[in-house]
Scaffold this active site. Structure first.
Site, PDB file in Angstrom:
ATOM      1  N   HIS A 134      -3.278   3.174   0.216  1.00  0.00           N
ATOM      2  CA  HIS A 134      -3.769   4.005  -0.886  1.00  0.00           C
ATOM      3  C   HIS A 134      -2.643   4.458  -1.801  1.00  0.00           C
ATOM      4  CE1 HIS A 134      -2.330   7.677   1.108  1.00  0.00           C
ATOM      5  NE2 HIS A 134      -3.019   7.365   2.191  1.00  0.00           N
ATOM      6  N   CYS A 154      -1.588   6.095   7.233  1.00  0.00           N
ATOM      7  CA  CYS A 154      -1.905   5.123   6.180  1.00  0.00           C
ATOM      8  C   CYS A 154      -0.625   4.536   5.583  1.00  0.00           C
ATOM      9  CB  CYS A 154      -2.713   5.808   5.079  1.00  0.00           C
ATOM     10  SG  CYS A 154      -4.345   6.357   5.609  1.00  0.00           S
TER      11      CYS A 154
END
Length: 179
Positions: A134, A154
């Site tokens: 992301h 992430c």
């Protein structure tokens, strides 16, 4: 006489274990600086946690590399359990893109796989999930990129970088995350 000095080096090189097909190590790619065509899909993503790079491939050729990639707060080691703040290592796939992310666009990684779930279950814990590539948190100043490892597991890029991935990484794309 010089060839005698070279023999030990050749012997050591011959002992090295061959890597699996398609797993050649890509140098930190001093960024493949040629123009990047986002209208053509990539077919493989390689993430190297030690180099902090994410490299996109088309037909076995690296076409774009991103440096300074951020990972979980505990970047060393494979993700094992929910809350360990590690980024997974291994082979996964991109499941889907999420335009409604709390971050500037996100691509879902197929963690946990069956092996990850079995390991966590063996220890009576959850493997966690919701691992994405992301951008930066929504509301961040434009062009700002958090430099340190800051995610919960992430892989974080700049907003401009995730926009390139968004345009060129289709669902189902294989991703390998190396230590």
């Amino acid at each position: 006489m010089r060839w005698i000095a070279i023999l030990p080096v050749l012997a050591l090189a011959a002992c090295a274990a061959p890597e699996a097909p398609g797993s050649e190590r890509v140098p930190a790619a001093r960024a493949i600086e040629r123009p990047f065509d986002v209208s053509t899909n990539v077919d493989f993503i390689l993430v190297d946690k030690s180099d902090r790079t994410l490299t996109l491939f088309r037909k076995g050729t690296p076409v774009r590399a991103y440096r300074g990639v951020a990972f979980g707060d505990a970047p060393t080691g494979h993700k094992r359990f929910q809350g360990d703040e590690r980024t997974p290592e291994g082979r996964y796939r991109i499941e889907y893109g999420n335009p409604q992310s709390a971050f500037h666009l996100s691509l879902k990684i197929s963690y946990p796989n069956a092996e990850d779930r079995a390991y966590a279950a063996k220890h009576g814990l959850s493997p966690g999930g919701d691992i994405f590539i992301h951008g930066q948190p929504n509301g961040s100043p434009e062009g700002q990129k958090i430099a340190s490892h800051w995610t919960d597991g992430c892989i974080a890029l700049s907003d401009a970088e995730i926009e390139e991935l968004w345009q060129t990484v289709p669902d189902g794309t294989p991703i390998e995350i190396r230590p």
